[in-house]
Design a protein around this motif. Structure first.
Motif, PDB file in Angstrom:
ATOM      1  N   GLY A  32       0.574  -1.029   0.117  1.00  0.00           N
ATOM      2  CA  GLY A  32      -0.113   0.130  -0.021  1.00  0.00           C
ATOM      3  C   GLY A  32       0.995   1.113  -0.175  1.00  0.00           C
ATOM      4  N   THR A  33       1.857   1.251   0.940  1.00  0.00           N
ATOM      5  CA  THR A  33       2.936   2.496   0.864  1.00  0.00           C
ATOM      6  C   THR A  33       3.511   2.501  -0.522  1.00  0.00           C
ATOM      7  OG1 THR A  33       3.039   2.048   3.274  1.00  0.00           O
ATOM      8  CG2 THR A  33       4.758   3.556   2.193  1.00  0.00           C
ATOM      9  N   SER A  34       3.948   1.270  -1.039  1.00  0.00           N
ATOM     10  CA  SER A  34       4.632   1.258  -2.275  1.00  0.00           C
ATOM     11  C   SER A  34       3.736   1.896  -3.377  1.00  0.00           C
ATOM     12  CB  SER A  34       5.133   0.136  -2.626  1.00  0.00           C
ATOM     13  OG  SER A  34       5.458   0.192  -3.957  1.00  0.00           O
TER      14      SER A  34
ATOM     15  N   ARG B 218       4.970  12.628 -11.639  1.00  0.00           N
ATOM     16  CA  ARG B 218       5.939  13.610 -12.012  1.00  0.00           C
ATOM     17  C   ARG B 218       6.646  13.166 -13.295  1.00  0.00           C
ATOM     18  NH1 ARG B 218       4.733  13.985  -6.655  1.00  0.00           N
ATOM     19  NH2 ARG B 218       4.947  16.268  -5.682  1.00  0.00           N
ATOM     20  N   ILE B 219       6.774  11.871 -13.464  1.00  0.00           N
ATOM     21  CA  ILE B 219       7.834  11.311 -14.540  1.00  0.00           C
ATOM     22  C   ILE B 219       7.331  10.404 -15.477  1.00  0.00           C
ATOM     23  CG2 ILE B 219       9.879  11.742 -13.094  1.00  0.00           C
ATOM     24  CD1 ILE B 219      10.237   8.806 -12.781  1.00  0.00           C
TER      25      ILE B 219
ATOM     26  N   SER C 127       7.868   3.079 -13.094  1.00  0.00           N
ATOM     27  CA  SER C 127       8.196   1.545 -13.072  1.00  0.00           C
ATOM     28  C   SER C 127       9.767   0.980 -12.944  1.00  0.00           C
ATOM     29  CB  SER C 127       7.245   0.916 -13.854  1.00  0.00           C
ATOM     30  OG  SER C 127       7.438  -0.518 -13.814  1.00  0.00           O
ATOM     31  N   VAL C 128      10.397   1.694 -13.999  1.00  0.00           N
ATOM     32  CA  VAL C 128      11.683   1.582 -14.121  1.00  0.00           C
ATOM     33  C   VAL C 128      12.588   2.019 -12.989  1.00  0.00           C
ATOM     34  CG1 VAL C 128      13.902   2.301 -15.557  1.00  0.00           C
ATOM     35  CG2 VAL C 128      11.757   1.601 -16.680  1.00  0.00           C
ATOM     36  N   VAL C 129      12.219   3.145 -12.599  1.00  0.00           N
ATOM     37  CA  VAL C 129      13.152   3.543 -11.393  1.00  0.00           C
ATOM     38  C   VAL C 129      12.598   2.744 -10.257  1.00  0.00           C
ATOM     39  CG1 VAL C 129      13.025   5.366  -9.376  1.00  0.00           C
ATOM     40  CG2 VAL C 129      13.131   6.052 -11.920  1.00  0.00           C
ATOM     41  N   ASN C 130      11.537   2.276  -9.865  1.00  0.00           N
ATOM     42  CA  ASN C 130      11.253   1.314  -8.820  1.00  0.00           C
ATOM     43  C   ASN C 130      11.981   0.063  -9.075  1.00  0.00           C
ATOM     44  OD1 ASN C 130       9.252  -1.279  -8.287  1.00  0.00           O
ATOM     45  ND2 ASN C 130       8.576   0.427  -7.176  1.00  0.00           N
ATOM     46  N   HIS C 131      11.832  -0.608 -10.118  1.00  0.00           N
ATOM     47  CA  HIS C 131      12.486  -1.858 -10.305  1.00  0.00           C
ATOM     48  C   HIS C 131      14.035  -1.648 -10.304  1.00  0.00           C
ATOM     49  CE1 HIS C 131       8.516  -3.193 -11.395  1.00  0.00           C
ATOM     50  NE2 HIS C 131       9.044  -4.225 -11.126  1.00  0.00           N
ATOM     51  N   VAL C 132      14.833  -0.567 -10.623  1.00  0.00           N
ATOM     52  CA  VAL C 132      15.965  -0.406 -10.557  1.00  0.00           C
ATOM     53  C   VAL C 132      16.458  -0.356  -9.029  1.00  0.00           C
ATOM     54  CG1 VAL C 132      17.946   1.203 -10.866  1.00  0.00           C
ATOM     55  CG2 VAL C 132      16.641   0.659 -12.944  1.00  0.00           C
ATOM     56  N   VAL C 133      15.977   0.618  -8.294  1.00  0.00           N
ATOM     57  CA  VAL C 133      15.881   0.613  -6.996  1.00  0.00           C
ATOM     58  C   VAL C 133      15.753  -0.722  -6.345  1.00  0.00           C
ATOM     59  CG1 VAL C 133      15.207   1.709  -4.775  1.00  0.00           C
ATOM     60  CG2 VAL C 133      15.604   3.098  -6.752  1.00  0.00           C
ATOM     61  N   GLY C 134      14.570  -1.393  -6.574  1.00  0.00           N
ATOM     62  CA  GLY C 134      14.457  -2.687  -5.824  1.00  0.00           C
ATOM     63  C   GLY C 134      15.446  -3.808  -6.218  1.00  0.00           C
TER      64      GLY C 134
ATOM     65  N   GLY D 154       5.399  -8.242 -12.735  1.00  0.00           N
ATOM     66  CA  GLY D 154       5.595  -7.198 -11.814  1.00  0.00           C
ATOM     67  C   GLY D 154       5.745  -5.812 -12.239  1.00  0.00           C
ATOM     68  N   ALA D 155       6.708  -5.840 -13.462  1.00  0.00           N
ATOM     69  CA  ALA D 155       7.043  -4.737 -13.990  1.00  0.00           C
ATOM     70  C   ALA D 155       5.851  -3.858 -14.641  1.00  0.00           C
ATOM     71  CB  ALA D 155       8.136  -4.663 -14.867  1.00  0.00           C
ATOM     72  N   LEU D 156       5.099  -4.548 -15.101  1.00  0.00           N
ATOM     73  CA  LEU D 156       3.852  -4.135 -15.766  1.00  0.00           C
ATOM     74  C   LEU D 156       2.914  -3.569 -14.748  1.00  0.00           C
ATOM     75  CD1 LEU D 156       2.081  -3.607 -18.466  1.00  0.00           C
ATOM     76  CD2 LEU D 156       1.308  -5.948 -18.268  1.00  0.00           C
ATOM     77  N   PHE D 157       2.781  -4.436 -13.578  1.00  0.00           N
ATOM     78  CA  PHE D 157       1.942  -4.253 -12.411  1.00  0.00           C
ATOM     79  C   PHE D 157       2.210  -2.901 -11.692  1.00  0.00           C
ATOM     80  CE2 PHE D 157       1.488  -3.965  -7.999  1.00  0.00           C
ATOM     81  CZ  PHE D 157      -0.087  -4.192  -7.802  1.00  0.00           C
ATOM     82  N   VAL D 158       3.503  -2.714 -11.660  1.00  0.00           N
ATOM     83  CA  VAL D 158       3.912  -1.336 -10.956  1.00  0.00           C
ATOM     84  C   VAL D 158       3.599  -0.103 -12.095  1.00  0.00           C
ATOM     85  CG1 VAL D 158       5.831   0.010 -10.265  1.00  0.00           C
ATOM     86  CG2 VAL D 158       5.571  -2.500  -9.420  1.00  0.00           C
ATOM     87  N   ALA D 159       3.858  -0.358 -13.130  1.00  0.00           N
ATOM     88  CA  ALA D 159       3.511   0.771 -14.162  1.00  0.00           C
ATOM     89  C   ALA D 159       2.051   1.223 -14.278  1.00  0.00           C
ATOM     90  CB  ALA D 159       4.180   0.360 -15.691  1.00  0.00           C
ATOM     91  N   VAL D 160       1.368  -0.029 -14.604  1.00  0.00           N
ATOM     92  CA  VAL D 160      -0.425   0.333 -14.529  1.00  0.00           C
ATOM     93  C   VAL D 160      -0.761   0.933 -13.183  1.00  0.00           C
ATOM     94  CG1 VAL D 160      -2.335  -0.871 -14.842  1.00  0.00           C
ATOM     95  CG2 VAL D 160      -0.526  -1.287 -16.329  1.00  0.00           C
ATOM     96  N   ASN D 161      -0.399   0.219 -12.201  1.00  0.00           N
ATOM     97  CA  ASN D 161      -0.427   0.718 -10.856  1.00  0.00           C
ATOM     98  C   ASN D 161      -0.304   2.020 -10.453  1.00  0.00           C
ATOM     99  OD1 ASN D 161      -2.389  -0.120  -8.468  1.00  0.00           O
ATOM    100  ND2 ASN D 161      -0.499   0.009  -7.546  1.00  0.00           N
TER     101      ASN D 161
END
Length: 183
Positions: free
Chosen positions: A16-18, A28-29, A35-42, A73-80
């Motif tokens: 939920g926080t994520s 903003r971006i 999603s790319v930033v999320n996955h690179v950091v992850g 997972g990447a698609l989920f993060v992008a869509v979400n």
């Protein structure tokens, strides 16, 4: 078992926080960049954890389809990240959880090669109904608020207010009775 329940609940809080953080980044971006930033950091985080606690995993033993989870997972993060700021935290979460419940039942049916029991189906119906209650409650509150703000619009109008004026009543009298031009 209670440790796993606690971990699952904690994971829900983290998700939920994520979603909220990724939604803000998305505004903003853009959702795919977020999603790319999320996955690179992850990836960087998990790499450090793997090297600190274990060694790099051997990847040859898993079937190719098992690696599609990363793409999902990447698609989920992008869509979400895209829908979260637009639908709001509650609506986006409810819809995602509903989709997860439905897909979980489907996956279990396929893996077990049998239809779900009546008790399981009842449980799914109750979970989905419970998930829809906050949305239904919000809709009821909005309807009540709209009704309270505009009480005069719901009162019936008199016949004279609803009938259009006739063409002769709406045009001013010209007094000549003739519309021809003289040159």
């Amino acid at each position: 078992m209670s440790l796993y329940v606690l971990l699952a609940l904690l994971n829900g809080v983290i998700i939920g926080t994520s979603r909220a953080v990724n939604g803000q980044l998305s505004t903003r971006i853009g959702p795919f960049r977020a999603s790319v930033v999320n996955h690179v950091v992850g990836f960087a985080f998990l790499t450090v954890v793997l090297f600190a606690l274990y060694s790099w995993p051997k990847t040859g033993s898993a079937p190719f389809a098992a690696y599609l989870g990363g793409a999902f997972g990447a698609l989920f993060v992008a869509v979400n990240s895209h829908v979260f700021p637009r639908l709001g935290a509650m609506n986006a979460s409810l819809l995602v959880i509903s989709g997860q419940v439905l897909s979980a039942v489907t996956i279990d049916c396929v893996e077990q090669r049998s239809a779900p029991s009546a008790v399981r189906l009842l449980g799914v119906v109750l979970v989905l109904a419970g998930l829809s209650l906050p949305r239904l409650s919000a809709q009821i509150r909005r309807n009540r608020k709209e009704t309270q703000e505009c009480p005069n619009e719901t009162e019936p109008k008199s016949v004279s207010e609803t009938e259009p004026k006739s063409a002769t009543e709406s045009k001013p009298a010209t007094g000549t009775g003739s519309s021809s031009k003289s040159s």
